[in-house]
Design an enzyme around this catalytic site. Structure first.
Site, mmCIF file in Angstrom:
data_model
loop_
_atom_site.group_PDB
_atom_site.id
_atom_site.type_symbol
_atom_site.label_atom_id
_atom_site.label_comp_id
_atom_site.label_asym_id
_atom_site.label_seq_id
_atom_site.Cartn_x
_atom_site.Cartn_y
_atom_site.Cartn_z
ATOM 1 C CE LYS A 56 39.933 38.143 40.957
ATOM 2 N NZ LYS A 56 40.071 38.841 42.258
ATOM 3 C CB SER A 96 41.520 35.969 44.607
ATOM 4 O OG SER A 96 40.971 37.265 44.385
ATOM 5 C CB SER A 154 42.328 39.810 45.651
ATOM 6 O OG SER A 154 42.169 38.687 46.458
HETATM 7 N N1 GLN Z 1 43.183 36.645 50.510
HETATM 8 C C1 GLN Z 1 41.976 37.243 50.990
HETATM 9 C C2 GLN Z 1 40.913 36.201 51.130
HETATM 10 O O1 GLN Z 1 41.168 35.088 50.867
HETATM 11 C C3 GLN Z 1 41.557 38.358 50.105
HETATM 12 C C4 GLN Z 1 40.833 37.938 48.910
HETATM 13 C C5 GLN Z 1 40.416 39.070 48.039
HETATM 14 O O2 GLN Z 1 40.837 40.203 48.230
HETATM 15 N N2 GLN Z 1 39.523 38.788 47.120
HETATM 16 O O3 GLN Z 1 39.818 36.473 51.492
#
Ligand code: GLN
Length: 485
Positions: free
Chosen positions: A76, A151, A175
Site C-alpha cells: 500500500k 482504503s 481498511s
Molecule cells: N473507512 C474508514 C474511514 O474512512 C476506515 C479507513 C481506514 O481504516 N483507514 O475512515
C-alpha cells in the site's frame, strides 16, 4: 503446472526453496501480469525494473533461510519506502520521495521480500471504496465497475487479481478487513502496538495499524510473523512475546468459545449477511467451537465515536502538510496565502471534510462535548469487549454490512459510505486483533466476509479459528480476467 501468479505465498516459497522456480521467474510472472492489468489501476508507482534486478541478485546468491526468499511484494502506498515515491494517494505528496523506510516494509526486505510497487489507496487512507485517491479509483477484479473496498483498495485488487502474491495494508477503521471482504481475500488487523507505525503516513495515530493481506490464512500467518515486531522508533509499539504464527498454526480449535454479539444484528441488515453469519456459526460448530451468545452493549455508539476520534487525530496529523516540509507547494503572496493555496490544492474533498470535522470537535467549547465524550465512550466500548472476553475466546461477526458496491454508488453520500464500517470500527477503538475471511457470496456472486475478533495479542487464536473455518468454507474466487480482454 498452475500459473505461478496463482500460487499461494506458501507454495511460492516452497518452490523457490526446492529450486523449482527462481525468484526472477516469479518476479517476471507478476510483472507480466501487472503490465496486462493496468485497467485495474491498482498501482500508483511501479518498481518493476529494480525488482527484476534484485530478484536476479537473489538468485545469484540465494538465502533459503529467509522467510520470504526472493518474493516480490507490492505494498500500500501509505508505507514510506526509501527512495521510492510515497504518495498516500494524495496530490499533496505527489512528488514525495522518502529518505527512510517504514519498519514494517524494512522487516519484509530483511526477510528477502522485494518491492514490486506501491499500491493505490484512498487519500490518507480515508475512505471505504478507494474512490478518494488522487490517482483515481481502482477496479475490483471480481466484476467491472465494482469498488475493491478501501482504503487498501489497490492492495485488495492487486491481490485478488494475482498481481502480487501477498500485500500489506493499514487498518484504522476497517481498511484491511473491508477490502479483503469485498475481494474474496483474507485481511488481518493485528492488535494495536504489534506492528510498528514508524514510517507509515499517519491518519489517526491511536487507531492505525498495519497488517497482512493474502489469498489464504496460512499466508497471513507467515506475513504477520515477518512484520510484527517491537520497535523503539514507535513509542506505541509494544514489547510482548510474539508467536511463530505460521508454525503454531493449527486447525485444532476444539472447545474454543466463540461469542456471537447480538448488537451486531443491526436494523436493515440484508438477509444475505444474516444468512452468511448463521452459516459461519454452523461452520465454527463443525470445527469444534462452542458458540455462546454475548452482548456488546455500546456497539451502536462505535461509528459516531470513530467519526469523531479519527477526524480529530487526522486534523492534527495533517497539519504538517503546509507546503514547507513535504511535497506540494503552491505559490502564494504571503506565507498564510501559500499555506492556504497548498492545502486547498493538495487535499481532496474527503480529506478536507475530515480536517474540518476534526478541527471542529477539537475546538474550544466543543472539545468537551464531542472529543472528550467520544474518548469516554471509547472506553465503554473497550470495556464491553473486556467483559465479553471473560466468557469467550473470540467473537464472530460479519465483516461488512454488504458486498462490494458499484463505483460512484455512494461517493456523494458520506454517511452511507461511513455506515460500511459498522462492524469493523469497534475493533480499532478497542485496539483488538481481527481477521476477515471470505465465507460466501451474495446473489450477484460477489464475495462476502466473516470477521473473527480476538483478545489483545491473541492473533494466534484468531488465525487458528480462521484457518479451520477456511477449510470448511472452502471458498474459491471466480476471477475471469475481464480487464485483460
Ligand atoms: N473507512 C474508514 C474511514 O474512512 C476506515 C479507513 C481506514 O481504516 N483507514 O475512515
Amino acid at each position: 503446472m498452475t500459473e505461478i501468479t496463482s500460487l499461494s505465498l506458501f507454495e511460492l516459497i516452497k518452490n523457490i526453496k526446492e529450486k523449482k522456480i527462481s525468484s526472477n521467474e516469479v518476479t517476471k510472472s507478476f510483472i507480466d501480469r501487472s503490465e496486462k492489468s493496468k485497467k485495474l489501476n491498482a498501482y500508483v508507482t511501479e518498481n518493476f525494473e529494480n525488482c527484476l534486478k534484485l530478484s536476479k541478485e537473489f538468485d545469484y546468491k540465494p538465502n533459503f533461510d529467509l522467510k520470504l526468499p526472493g518474493i516480490p511484494i507490492a505494498v500500500k502506498d501509505l508505507f514510506c519506502t526509501n527512495e521510492v515515491r510515497t504518495t498516500a494517494g494524495s496530490n499533496i505528496l505527489n512528488n514525495f520521495v522518502p529518505s527512510y523506510e517504514s519498519t514494517v516494509t524494512q522487516n519484509i526486505w530483511n526477510e528477502g521480500g522485494i518491492l514490486l510497487g506501491k499500491l493505490n489507496c484512498d487519500e490518507f487512507a480515508m475512505g471505504s471504496s478507494n474512490e478518494t485517491s488522487f490517482f483515481g479509483n481502482v477496479q475490483n477484479p471480481i466484476a467491472k465497475n465494482l469498488v475493491p473496498g478501501g482504503s487498501s483498495g489497490g492492495s485488495s485488487s492487486a491481490l485478488a487479481a494475482n498481481l502480487t502474491p501477498i500485500t500489506i495494508g493499514t487498518d484504522t477503521g476497517g481498511s484491511i478487513r473491508q477490502p479483503a471482504s469485498f475481494t474474496g481475500t483474507v485481511g488481518l488487523k493485528p492488535t494495536y502496538g504489534s506492528c510498528s507505525r514508524y514510517g507509515i503516513v499517519a491518519f489517526a495515530s491511536s487507531l492505525d495499524q498495519a497488517g497482512p493481506m493474502s489469498k489464504d490464512v496460512k499466508d497471513s500467518s507467515i506475513l504477520l510473523e515477518v512484520i510484527s515486531s517491537f520497535d523503539k522508533k514507535d513509542s506505541t509499539s509494544i514489547d510482548f512475546q510474539r508467536n511463530n504464527y505460521s508454525s503454531e498454526l493449527t486447525r485444532n480449535i476444539k472447545g474454543i468459545k466463540i461469542g456471537i454479539p447480538k448488537e451486531y444484528r443491526v436494523d436493515g441488515m440484508p438477509s444475505e449477511i444474516e444468512n452468511l453469519w448463521k452459516k459461519g456459526i454452523e461452520y465454527a460448530k463443525d470445527c469444534g467451537a462452542e458458540i455462546i451468545d454475548i452482548s456488546l452493549p455500546h456497539t451502536s455508539y462505535a461509528l459516531p465515536t470513530y467519526y469523531i476520534v479519527a477526524p480529530a487525530e487526522a486534523s492534527s496529523n495533517l497539519a504538517r502538510y503546509d507546503g514547507v516540509k513535504y511535497g506540494l507547494r503552491s505559490s502564494g503572496e504571503s506565507l498564510i496565502d501559500m499555506y492556504e493555496k497548498t492545502r486547498s490544492e493538495g487535499f481532496g474533498e474527503e480529506v478536507k471534510r475530515r480536517i474540518m470535522i476534526g478541527t471542529y470537535v477539537l475546538s474550544s467549547g466543543y472539545y468537551d462535548a464531542y472529543y472528550l465524550k467520544a474518548q469516554k465512550v471509547r472506553q465503554l466500548i473497550k470495556k464491553d469487549f473486556d467483559e465479553a472476553y471473560n466468557k469467550v475466546d473470540a467473537i464472530l461477526t460479519p465483516s461488512t454490512p454488504s458486498s462490494a458496491f458499484k463505483i460512484g454508488e455512494k461517493s456523494n453520500d458520506p454517511v452511507s459510505m461511513y455506515l460500511n464500517d459498522i462492524f469493523t470500527v469497534p475493533v480499532n477503538l478497542a485496539g483488538l486483533p481481527a481477521i476477515s475471511i471470505p465465507a460466501g457470496t451474495d446473489k450477484n456472486n460477489y464475495p462476502l466476509g466473516l470477521q473473527i475478533i480476538g483478545k489483545p495479542f491473541d492473533e494466534q487464536t484468531v488465525l487458528n479459528i480462521a484457518y479451520s473455518m477456511e477449510e470448511k468454507i472452502n471458498y474459491k474466487n471466480n476471477i475471469t480476467d475481464w480487464w485483460m480482454k
